[in-house]
Scaffold this active site. Structure first.
Site, PDB file in Angstrom:
ATOM      1  N   PRO A 269     -19.398  -5.794  50.684  1.00  6.62           N
ATOM      2  CA  PRO A 269     -18.048  -6.103  50.479  1.00  6.62           C
ATOM      3  C   PRO A 269     -17.913  -5.799  49.211  1.00  6.62           C
ATOM      4  O   PRO A 269     -18.925  -5.366  48.176  1.00  6.62           O
ATOM      5  CB  PRO A 269     -18.185  -7.597  50.514  1.00  6.62           C
ATOM      6  CG  PRO A 269     -19.937  -8.115  50.031  1.00  6.62           C
ATOM      7  CD  PRO A 269     -20.588  -6.848  50.375  1.00  6.62           C
ATOM      8  N   GLY A 270     -15.927  -5.315  48.716  1.00 11.78           N
ATOM      9  CA  GLY A 270     -16.065  -4.975  48.127  1.00 11.78           C
ATOM     10  C   GLY A 270     -14.798  -5.216  47.253  1.00 11.78           C
ATOM     11  O   GLY A 270     -15.075  -6.099  46.873  1.00 11.78           O
ATOM     12  N   TYR A 311      -0.560   3.946  51.001  1.00 11.69           N
ATOM     13  CA  TYR A 311      -0.774   3.088  51.863  1.00 11.69           C
ATOM     14  C   TYR A 311       1.087   2.162  52.373  1.00 11.69           C
ATOM     15  O   TYR A 311       0.701   0.977  52.972  1.00 11.69           O
ATOM     16  CB  TYR A 311      -1.852   2.023  51.811  1.00 11.69           C
ATOM     17  CG  TYR A 311      -3.513   2.550  51.479  1.00 11.69           C
ATOM     18  CD1 TYR A 311      -3.510   3.395  52.136  1.00 11.69           C
ATOM     19  CD2 TYR A 311      -3.403   1.687  50.377  1.00 11.69           C
ATOM     20  CE1 TYR A 311      -5.543   3.792  51.958  1.00 11.69           C
ATOM     21  CE2 TYR A 311      -5.395   2.660  49.537  1.00 11.69           C
ATOM     22  CZ  TYR A 311      -5.594   4.117  50.612  1.00 11.69           C
ATOM     23  OH  TYR A 311      -6.442   3.592  50.029  1.00 11.69           O
ATOM     24  N   CYS A 338       7.650  10.491  37.799  1.00 12.75           N
ATOM     25  CA  CYS A 338       8.109  11.532  38.572  1.00 12.75           C
ATOM     26  C   CYS A 338       8.295  12.045  39.776  1.00 12.75           C
ATOM     27  O   CYS A 338       6.907  13.320  40.989  1.00 12.75           O
ATOM     28  CB  CYS A 338       7.833  12.987  38.168  1.00 12.75           C
ATOM     29  SG  CYS A 338       8.739  12.895  36.130  1.00 12.75           S
ATOM     30  N   GLU A 339       7.896  10.817  40.739  1.00 17.82           N
ATOM     31  CA  GLU A 339       7.273  10.950  42.397  1.00 17.82           C
ATOM     32  C   GLU A 339       7.908   9.277  43.075  1.00 17.82           C
ATOM     33  O   GLU A 339       7.975   8.608  42.377  1.00 17.82           O
ATOM     34  CB  GLU A 339       5.773  10.614  42.491  1.00 17.82           C
ATOM     35  CG  GLU A 339       5.033  11.480  42.271  1.00 17.82           C
ATOM     36  CD  GLU A 339       5.024  12.771  43.808  1.00 17.82           C
ATOM     37  OE1 GLU A 339       5.050  12.672  44.278  1.00 17.82           O
ATOM     38  OE2 GLU A 339       4.201  13.275  42.824  1.00 17.82           O
TER      39      GLU A 339
HETATM   40  N1  LLP Z   1     -18.971   0.189  53.105  1.00 13.05           N
HETATM   41  C1  LLP Z   1     -18.733   1.280  53.515  1.00 13.05           C
HETATM   42  C2  LLP Z   1     -19.320   2.582  54.389  1.00 13.05           C
HETATM   43  C3  LLP Z   1     -16.826   1.398  53.037  1.00 13.05           C
HETATM   44  O1  LLP Z   1     -16.846   2.450  53.674  1.00 13.05           O
HETATM   45  C4  LLP Z   1     -16.251   0.703  52.767  1.00 13.05           C
HETATM   46  C5  LLP Z   1     -14.852   1.038  51.930  1.00 13.05           C
HETATM   47  C6  LLP Z   1     -17.051  -0.338  52.211  1.00 13.05           C
HETATM   48  C7  LLP Z   1     -18.085  -0.703  52.599  1.00 13.05           C
HETATM   49  C8  LLP Z   1     -16.477  -1.773  51.488  1.00 13.05           C
HETATM   50  O2  LLP Z   1     -14.833  -1.598  52.631  1.00 13.05           O
HETATM   51  P1  LLP Z   1     -14.560  -4.118  51.457  1.00 13.05           P
HETATM   52  O3  LLP Z   1     -14.886  -4.627  51.513  1.00 13.05           O
HETATM   53  O4  LLP Z   1     -13.629  -3.533  50.541  1.00 13.05           O
HETATM   54  O5  LLP Z   1     -13.230  -3.486  52.912  1.00 13.05           O
HETATM   55  N2  LLP Z   1      -8.303   2.705  48.952  1.00 13.05           N
HETATM   56  C9  LLP Z   1      -8.700   1.328  50.185  1.00 13.05           C
HETATM   57  C10 LLP Z   1      -9.497   1.277  50.723  1.00 13.05           C
HETATM   58  C11 LLP Z   1     -11.021   1.912  51.652  1.00 13.05           C
HETATM   59  C12 LLP Z   1     -11.905   1.694  51.974  1.00 13.05           C
HETATM   60  C13 LLP Z   1     -12.772   2.623  51.988  1.00 13.05           C
HETATM   61  N3  LLP Z   1     -14.618   1.654  52.511  1.00 13.05           N
HETATM   62  C14 LLP Z   1      -7.108   0.509  49.742  1.00 13.05           C
HETATM   63  O6  LLP Z   1      -7.205   0.510  48.935  1.00 13.05           O
HETATM   64  O7  LLP Z   1      -7.176  -0.177  50.577  1.00 13.05           O
END
Ligand code: LLP
Length: 404
Positions: A269-270, A311, A338-339
């Site tokens: 999780p992130g 997004y 500037c976008e």
């Molecule tokens: N594991 C893998 C292999 C991933 O590619 C990702 C995120 C995660 C874990 C963590 O996912 P989370 O729990 O954070 O949803 N920049 C985008 C999100 C891109 C996610 C990329 N992969 C945003 O700001 O919504």
């Protein structure tokens, strides 16, 4: 992280005071919220006690990674840089997993030397490369294979990763072939099946579908996987209309799966750990009235917070000081870049604002600072952590000189 006497505060510290003391923009995190999120995550999946590998890409601040480590997390990394940071934060290599479609020879070599828990491979070429490196180093390397289950995660198309049209993972028919290939190798041990179907997932049903497919494929493969890495993706509530993922339903399904396969479950999780634990404190530079709308020009731009421009993501914007007076006009919060896409949010009404007012952009802990850039040659913001009323500078504000 709420209003105290009409002033938005992070753990009792006023955002206005923070703006005065440090200048703006500031990424400000609450330790209490991070701790609560990790605690809740553990509680939700308590029946099978997963290994929680915090996804470093969502926030790679070294100081925060150290806190994650102290709170029991491992790390999910996708580059040598992230791996070095996770190790520097003191995270046990045996709690680190390495994902990504384009790991280079150098990155794989480094990961093998550091004896991390798993390298989750995403193609035949990568497996062949890992084997070659392992052979020259005379080592056996524990790997996982990432499956592409062709499941629609029902999230934004840009952050979907588990459909057959996405570059991630390996399709079912090739998966079996690669399982056999790895099993024949003297230098590789196939320990894990990994999967990650997307990010900001709010509906538990795509996860249920994913587990069903996993179940079938594991049985068909005839292989015992010591680890099943279910990735991350758990969505959070960015506004009152969004209901976050139903953890108890997801957890129940994973538990059933776990009882059947008896593999250690890993999560990556992130966002669900750090997303709502961070805000971006900024200031109104100008208010520009036009015939159509009022542009509120902030001192934070898309280089500081990229998600809306990239997004179309919407982050709540709130005043640091609540007032009763309402401005019933079309308001667009924009940055100074500037976008045209340097625009955060359009609102029909907001409280009356004036130049220099402090503004708070919510839920930016994940993919906020980590996606920031120096576009328009703007220095990156300061990052601070509030922990038990103590303010720590966890990353200094960049100076123009640093980037010249
Ligand atoms: N594991 C893998 C292999 C991933 O590619 C990702 C995120 C995660 C874990 C963590 O996912 P989370 O729990 O954070 O949803 N920049 C985008 C999100 C891109 C996610 C990329 N992969 C945003 O700001 O919504």
């Amino acid at each position: 992280m709420n209003y105290i006497n009409r002033t938005y505060s992070v753990e009792n510290i006023s955002s206005i005071k923070l703006a005065k003391k440090f200048g703006t923009p500031i990424y400000c995190y609450s330790y209490k919220k991070i701790k609560e999120n990790i605690f809740n995550f553990k509680e939700n999946f308590n029946s099978f006690k997963p290994l929680i590998c915090f996804s470093v890409k969502s926030n790679s601040n070294l100081y925060l990674l150290r806190e994650m480590k102290r709170l029991g997390c491992g790390a999910d990394v996708v580059s040598k840089g992230e791996l070095i940071k996770a190790l520097k934060a003191g995270i046990d290599p045996k709690k680190i997993v390495f994902s990504g479609v384009g790991k280079t020879f150098e990155e794989l070599s480094y990961a093998i030397n550091k004896k991390i828990l798993l390298i989750n491979a995403e193609s035949k070429s990568e497996i062949v490369k890992i084997e070659k490196i392992a052979k020259t180093k005379k080592k056996t390397v524990d790997i996982g294979i990432r499956l592409n289950p062709n499941v629609d995660a029902k999230t934004l198309i840009q952050i979907s990763t588990g459909k057959k049209t996405n570059k991630f993972g390996i399709a079912e028919n090739d998966f079996y072939k690669l399982v056999n290939l790895v099993k024949k190798s003297k230098y590789l041990k196939l320990k894990c099946l990994s999967i990650h179907i997307g990010s900001q997932i709010l509906d538990y049903k795509p996860y249920v579908k994913m587990l069903k497919i996993l179940n079938r494929i594991i049985i068909n493969s005839g292989h015992y996987f010591e680890f099943i890495d279910l990735g991350g993706g758990m969505g959070i509530s960015y506004n009152d209309k969004i209901k976050k993922l139903n953890y108890s339903k997801y957890s129940r399904e994973v538990y059933k799966f776990y009882k059947k396969h008896k593999s250690k479950i890993i999560f990556e999780p992130g966002r669900s750990i750090i997303g709502d634990a961070g805000v971006l404190i900024c200031k109104v530079i100008y208010i520009k009235k036009t015939n159509n709308k009022n542009f509120v020009i902030l001192d934070a731009g898309m280089n500081d917070l990229m998600r809306p421009a990239l997004y179309g993501a919407e982050h709540k914007i709130i005043p640091a000081q609540k007032k009763n007076s309402i401005l019933n006009k079309n308001i667009e919060f924009v940055g100074p870049i500037c976008e045209t896409t340097d625009s955060f949010l359009f609102l029909k009404k907001f409280q009356k604002l004036k130049e220099n007012d402090v503004i708070v952009i919510c839920d930016v802990g994940a993919y906020g600072m980590s996606l920031s850039s120096n576009y328009n040659l703007r220095p990156k913001p300061l990052e601070i952590l509030i922990k038990q009323n103590k303010i720590s500078i966890i990353k200094k504000r960049e100076k123009i000189l640093d980037i010249l």
